[in-house]
Design a protein around this motif. Sequence first.
Motif, PDB file in Angstrom:
ATOM      1  N   PHE A  97       5.710  10.790   0.961  1.00  0.00           N
ATOM      2  CA  PHE A  97       7.004  10.555   0.346  1.00  0.00           C
ATOM      3  C   PHE A  97       6.973  10.687  -1.184  1.00  0.00           C
ATOM      4  O   PHE A  97       7.972  11.072  -1.791  1.00  0.00           O
ATOM      5  CB  PHE A  97       7.514   9.163   0.704  1.00  0.00           C
ATOM      6  CG  PHE A  97       7.889   9.019   2.154  1.00  0.00           C
ATOM      7  CD1 PHE A  97       8.274  10.125   2.896  1.00  0.00           C
ATOM      8  CD2 PHE A  97       7.840   7.781   2.777  1.00  0.00           C
ATOM      9  CE1 PHE A  97       8.611  10.000   4.234  1.00  0.00           C
ATOM     10  CE2 PHE A  97       8.184   7.652   4.110  1.00  0.00           C
ATOM     11  CZ  PHE A  97       8.570   8.755   4.842  1.00  0.00           C
ATOM     12  N   GLY A  98       5.851  10.353  -1.815  1.00  0.00           N
ATOM     13  CA  GLY A  98       5.777  10.379  -3.272  1.00  0.00           C
ATOM     14  C   GLY A  98       6.167  11.709  -3.885  1.00  0.00           C
ATOM     15  O   GLY A  98       7.094  11.783  -4.711  1.00  0.00           O
ATOM     16  N   PRO A  99       5.488  12.820  -3.494  1.00  0.00           N
ATOM     17  CA  PRO A  99       5.865  14.123  -4.057  1.00  0.00           C
ATOM     18  C   PRO A  99       7.306  14.512  -3.735  1.00  0.00           C
ATOM     19  O   PRO A  99       7.985  15.146  -4.556  1.00  0.00           O
ATOM     20  CB  PRO A  99       4.860  15.083  -3.387  1.00  0.00           C
ATOM     21  CG  PRO A  99       3.695  14.213  -3.052  1.00  0.00           C
ATOM     22  CD  PRO A  99       4.273  12.879  -2.687  1.00  0.00           C
ATOM     23  N   LEU A 131      -1.524   4.426   8.358  1.00  0.00           N
ATOM     24  CA  LEU A 131      -0.307   5.220   8.557  1.00  0.00           C
ATOM     25  C   LEU A 131       0.683   4.964   7.429  1.00  0.00           C
ATOM     26  O   LEU A 131       1.275   5.906   6.880  1.00  0.00           O
ATOM     27  CB  LEU A 131       0.312   4.878   9.911  1.00  0.00           C
ATOM     28  CG  LEU A 131       1.703   5.445  10.179  1.00  0.00           C
ATOM     29  CD1 LEU A 131       1.679   6.965  10.136  1.00  0.00           C
ATOM     30  CD2 LEU A 131       2.217   4.949  11.536  1.00  0.00           C
ATOM     31  N   CYS A 132       0.870   3.700   7.061  1.00  0.00           N
ATOM     32  CA  CYS A 132       1.792   3.371   5.969  1.00  0.00           C
ATOM     33  C   CYS A 132       1.330   4.004   4.658  1.00  0.00           C
ATOM     34  O   CYS A 132       2.139   4.566   3.903  1.00  0.00           O
ATOM     35  CB  CYS A 132       1.895   1.852   5.810  1.00  0.00           C
ATOM     36  SG  CYS A 132       2.755   1.029   7.163  1.00  0.00           S
ATOM     37  N   TYR A 133       0.032   3.937   4.372  1.00  0.00           N
ATOM     38  CA  TYR A 133      -0.490   4.516   3.134  1.00  0.00           C
ATOM     39  C   TYR A 133      -0.267   6.028   3.121  1.00  0.00           C
ATOM     40  O   TYR A 133       0.149   6.601   2.105  1.00  0.00           O
ATOM     41  CB  TYR A 133      -1.971   4.192   2.999  1.00  0.00           C
ATOM     42  CG  TYR A 133      -2.580   4.649   1.691  1.00  0.00           C
ATOM     43  CD1 TYR A 133      -2.490   3.853   0.553  1.00  0.00           C
ATOM     44  CD2 TYR A 133      -3.226   5.875   1.589  1.00  0.00           C
ATOM     45  CE1 TYR A 133      -3.026   4.260  -0.646  1.00  0.00           C
ATOM     46  CE2 TYR A 133      -3.766   6.296   0.388  1.00  0.00           C
ATOM     47  CZ  TYR A 133      -3.667   5.485  -0.726  1.00  0.00           C
ATOM     48  OH  TYR A 133      -4.207   5.916  -1.930  1.00  0.00           O
ATOM     49  N   ALA A 138       0.833  -1.209   0.000  1.00  0.00           N
ATOM     50  CA  ALA A 138       0.000   0.000   0.000  1.00  0.00           C
ATOM     51  C   ALA A 138       0.863   1.252   0.000  1.00  0.00           C
ATOM     52  O   ALA A 138       0.567   2.237  -0.695  1.00  0.00           O
ATOM     53  CB  ALA A 138      -0.930  -0.009   1.213  1.00  0.00           C
ATOM     54  N   LEU A 139       1.948   1.242   0.772  1.00  0.00           N
ATOM     55  CA  LEU A 139       2.864   2.381   0.807  1.00  0.00           C
ATOM     56  C   LEU A 139       3.475   2.631  -0.568  1.00  0.00           C
ATOM     57  O   LEU A 139       3.526   3.771  -1.051  1.00  0.00           O
ATOM     58  CB  LEU A 139       3.952   2.126   1.848  1.00  0.00           C
ATOM     59  CG  LEU A 139       4.951   3.254   2.084  1.00  0.00           C
ATOM     60  CD1 LEU A 139       5.402   3.267   3.535  1.00  0.00           C
ATOM     61  CD2 LEU A 139       6.193   3.123   1.195  1.00  0.00           C
ATOM     62  N   LEU A 140       3.944   1.564  -1.223  1.00  0.00           N
ATOM     63  CA  LEU A 140       4.585   1.718  -2.536  1.00  0.00           C
ATOM     64  C   LEU A 140       3.597   2.219  -3.590  1.00  0.00           C
ATOM     65  O   LEU A 140       3.946   3.073  -4.419  1.00  0.00           O
ATOM     66  CB  LEU A 140       5.187   0.381  -2.966  1.00  0.00           C
ATOM     67  CG  LEU A 140       6.362  -0.124  -2.118  1.00  0.00           C
ATOM     68  CD1 LEU A 140       6.802  -1.503  -2.591  1.00  0.00           C
ATOM     69  CD2 LEU A 140       7.522   0.859  -2.161  1.00  0.00           C
ATOM     70  N   LEU A 141       2.369   1.707  -3.569  1.00  0.00           N
ATOM     71  CA  LEU A 141       1.368   2.177  -4.531  1.00  0.00           C
ATOM     72  C   LEU A 141       1.028   3.638  -4.283  1.00  0.00           C
ATOM     73  O   LEU A 141       0.799   4.404  -5.230  1.00  0.00           O
ATOM     74  CB  LEU A 141       0.105   1.317  -4.435  1.00  0.00           C
ATOM     75  CG  LEU A 141       0.243  -0.141  -4.877  1.00  0.00           C
ATOM     76  CD1 LEU A 141      -1.085  -0.872  -4.713  1.00  0.00           C
ATOM     77  CD2 LEU A 141       0.717  -0.242  -6.325  1.00  0.00           C
ATOM     78  N   ALA A 142       0.991   4.042  -3.001  1.00  0.00           N
ATOM     79  CA  ALA A 142       0.719   5.445  -2.677  1.00  0.00           C
ATOM     80  C   ALA A 142       1.867   6.341  -3.128  1.00  0.00           C
ATOM     81  O   ALA A 142       1.646   7.446  -3.649  1.00  0.00           O
ATOM     82  CB  ALA A 142       0.482   5.596  -1.178  1.00  0.00           C
ATOM     83  N   VAL A 143       3.107   5.889  -2.922  1.00  0.00           N
ATOM     84  CA  VAL A 143       4.272   6.662  -3.383  1.00  0.00           C
ATOM     85  C   VAL A 143       4.171   6.907  -4.884  1.00  0.00           C
ATOM     86  O   VAL A 143       4.367   8.035  -5.365  1.00  0.00           O
ATOM     87  CB  VAL A 143       5.579   5.918  -3.043  1.00  0.00           C
ATOM     88  CG1 VAL A 143       6.750   6.540  -3.795  1.00  0.00           C
ATOM     89  CG2 VAL A 143       5.840   5.970  -1.544  1.00  0.00           C
ATOM     90  N   ALA A 191      -4.711   1.792  -9.183  1.00  0.00           N
ATOM     91  CA  ALA A 191      -3.916   0.867  -8.379  1.00  0.00           C
ATOM     92  C   ALA A 191      -3.854   1.298  -6.920  1.00  0.00           C
ATOM     93  O   ALA A 191      -4.029   0.472  -6.005  1.00  0.00           O
ATOM     94  CB  ALA A 191      -2.507   0.758  -8.955  1.00  0.00           C
ATOM     95  N   ALA A 192      -3.605   2.583  -6.668  1.00  0.00           N
ATOM     96  CA  ALA A 192      -3.457   3.046  -5.291  1.00  0.00           C
ATOM     97  C   ALA A 192      -4.780   3.031  -4.536  1.00  0.00           C
ATOM     98  O   ALA A 192      -4.851   2.558  -3.398  1.00  0.00           O
ATOM     99  CB  ALA A 192      -2.861   4.454  -5.281  1.00  0.00           C
ATOM    100  N   ALA A 193      -5.839   3.571  -5.158  1.00  0.00           N
ATOM    101  CA  ALA A 193      -7.139   3.607  -4.487  1.00  0.00           C
ATOM    102  C   ALA A 193      -7.662   2.197  -4.228  1.00  0.00           C
ATOM    103  O   ALA A 193      -8.209   1.906  -3.158  1.00  0.00           O
ATOM    104  CB  ALA A 193      -8.135   4.400  -5.331  1.00  0.00           C
ATOM    105  N   SER A 194      -7.493   1.309  -5.199  1.00  0.00           N
ATOM    106  CA  SER A 194      -7.921  -0.079  -5.011  1.00  0.00           C
ATOM    107  C   SER A 194      -7.045  -0.775  -3.975  1.00  0.00           C
ATOM    108  O   SER A 194      -7.536  -1.534  -3.133  1.00  0.00           O
ATOM    109  CB  SER A 194      -7.853  -0.839  -6.336  1.00  0.00           C
ATOM    110  OG  SER A 194      -8.666  -0.237  -7.319  1.00  0.00           O
TER     111      SER A 194
END
Length: 407
Positions: free
Chosen positions: A399-401, A391-393, A268-273, A361-364
Amino acid sequence: MSDSLTGPGTARPQDAAAPEPGTARIPTLWLGLMAGPLSFGIAGPALVLDDIAWDLSTSVSTVTWGVTAFGWGIAVGTPLMAGLLRHRGARAALGASGLLVLLGALLVLTVPLLPAVIIGCALQALGTAGLTSIAMSLTDSARSMGFVTASLAVVGSTSPLVGSLVNDALNWQATLALPAISLIGLLVVIRRVPTRPTSTAAFDGLGAVLLTAVVTALVFVPHYPAVAGVVSVLTIAALVWHLRRRPQGFVPAVVVRSPVFLISSVLALLLAVANFGMMFAVADALSDHTSWSSGRIGAAMVWPMLLGGALSWAVVSLSAKVGRQPVIIVLVALSAAGVVLASVSTVAVLLLLAQALASIAAASGQGVFAVHSTKAVPDEERPAAIGLFNLCYLLGAAFGPAIVSLM
């Protein structure tokens, strides 16, 4: 749910959220209304920062601290309010979260001073983080979880436009107070929730302080990488040491030692990034390779993110009928395809398509992996798992931006 998503000793979401005798089932619509407005605080001010800076006689970079305060608040508030839910029950946690949202909204509406704005944004963030985590913990199926996470994505995709319209019709203070819309859902939900806590263990104050320190340090890593990075390592080490001493404390060992929970949270963290980084990268690419104005770019980016949020509900609902591995493969492939497409293309349509893929991908993933992570822990630890997962998401969203800006 498919048996492939469950294991021995784990509970289905509907079991974990079973109501007390005399409590009514909560319609999913109200859970979505209670959770979704959190996204207004993240993206709603995006197009009105200039007006805020003008009225407060300061710079846009200074005003941006209000957005940073909101990001800190949701990151810290997510696990803290989940802890309150475990130890005091849903009604007490909802009451505390709602009070924080109300106080924050009143502050930004009535005191047009920068310190008040920053504090008001932080208070609203703490409260809406709690409302969102509680809403997710009250879901009783993958379809219900999908609706709640889709509401966050849909509101987030339209937040800059809605915030701009509210600013034009009223003022920027009303834009900053948009997260208070969640109180409408709260008024309905709070009468239907169970009052009993899910944990009878004594409250772990030191664990809560250490986790808050870890989250605060991580949130500031993009702004002060050297100092915040060192503090993050030290606080994480202290939290791990405390976890060994008190495995049933504020951060339950059974949650963070679960392989399914850890894998789900990292994914979830990686998809959010990828998704939140793409928002900035695609906007920059459209600015570089088209003659569009910033307003047109903002409007054009609404549809891929809105599409991603809307489709995520269906994806999360369908995930209950298939195994965990196929879902992981599909979501990771969609996100990777979006990143690659955005990296090699300069055509507007393809860039927007790339954003749509990353958004889906991220929302799902937020909904699907939330179901996976909570099903891998005992019923009584479900609130803690929801809080730590979210918290991870949210850290991925922070971190993404920052990663894109460094690149």
